[in-house]
Motif scaffolding. Structure first.
Motif: not given
Length: 333
Positions: A157-167
């Motif tokens: 899942e695109m999730k800030y802090g888990s998958s990386g940054g906002i992009e």
């Protein structure tokens, strides 16, 4: 004035009692969960127990904790990391051994990880494998429990802090280019085309090949594709003698008799000896005496066939499911 002051003191005292009681309750919660999740073996020492939040599954709401353990009295300590789920009565409800997954926090039915990771015996979302030309997926950043606490799967899942940054979109995979400096004599692996007809493991060809046990998403696939396919010899044996060695504290020399040959040169009724190291205690090895086990052997540099003494997947307790898997394997030969 006296009445008002008295009421104010009562309110303040009540507030203080509630506040202190709340702190005590939280402290007791951590203590109760840590005790419920504590390993039964004295050979293991807890180095971390962290409550990271609460998670909701079809069975109800669960406390989620991360536990780190190490073996005692080792020159180079080996350990393990677990994800533990506790029910409302503070009882251990489920436990998962983490390979490369590092849990951070929980939301709804999801446990978010620090980047992509995998956990032992937790299947990976097939959509992740579909992103790769080769079976080299690194897992996902989410452990999903929406199907139940005993049916988790790893996804992304695109999730800030888990998958990386906002992009950083975890579903966008940059295809790796061949390394121009790599040894050209090394064989090139073909694109994924085959599915093992026995266990359903994904292969690069119809021929047996090296497979990492951690890359397989079920216990039966690990048994067949990593155990039988990946090893030189495999047998069903009866363990009839277990004795301590002069080596590590929990090492045993085990005498076995071949009950059934899956592949290899040993005959039914033939005896052989191998060594095994327990992760918990020597008594655990003693309890194996008299039992039926599938054992996998590989050839060492000196041409001797040996069993990996510390690989959990190198020795498997007999069951009807495993017997059926062996039967299907023999039918295909």
């Amino acid at each position: 004035m006296t009445f008002k002051l008295t009421n104010a003191l009562v309110v303040c005292a009540t507030f203080a009692a509630v506040a202190l009681g709340g702190c005590a309750t939280n402290r007791n919660l951590w203590r109760d969960l840590e005790r419920a999740g504590r390993p039964s073996s004295d050979e293991l020492q807890t180095t971390q127990f962290a409550l990271i939040g609460e998670m909701v599954a079809p069975e109800g709401r669960f406390y989620v904790a991360v536990q780190r353990l190490v073996r005692r009295e080792m020159l180079a300590p080996r350990g393990q990391q677990n994800l533990l789920l506790f029910d409302a009565k503070r009882r251990l409800a489920a436990s998962y051994s983490l390979a490369t997954a590092t849990p951070l926090w929980c939301e709804s039915s999801r446990v978010y990880l620090w980047g992509d990771g995998i956990a032992y015996n937790v299947p990976v979302d097939p959509r992740i494998y579909a992103l790769y030309a080769e079976e080299s997926a690194e897992g996902g950043n989410v452990i999903e429990f929406s199907r139940g606490i005993h049916k988790p799967y790893i996804t992304r899942e695109m999730k800030y802090g888990s998958s990386g940054g906002i992009e950083n979109d975890p579903w966008q995979v940059e295809k790796k280019q061949p390394d121009a400096t790599a040894n050209q004599s090394q064989p090139i692996r073909r694109p994924l085309k085959e599915i093992c007809s026995v266990c359903g493991a994904r292969m690069f060809s119809a021929e047996p090949q090296d497979v990492d046990a951690d890359s397989l998403d079920s216990d039966l696939k690990t048994f067949h594709h990593y155990g039988i396919q990946n090893h030189a010899e495999s047998y069903l044996v009866c363990l009839h003698d277990v004795e301590k060695t002069g080596g590590p504290k929990n090492e045993a020399e085990i005498k076995a008799t071949v009950v059934d040959r899956i592949k290899g040169e040993k005959r039914v009724g033939e005896e052989f000896v191998f060594r095994r190291v327990s992760d918990s205690s020597f008594e655990q090895l003693l309890r194996m005496r008299g039992g039926l086990y599938y054992v996998f052997l590989n050839k060492e540099d000196d041409e001797k066939m040996t069993v990996d003494g510390q690989d959990p997947a190198a020795l498997r307790k007999y069951s009807d499911e495993l017997r059926e898997m062996v039967h299907r394997h023999k039918q295909r030969l």
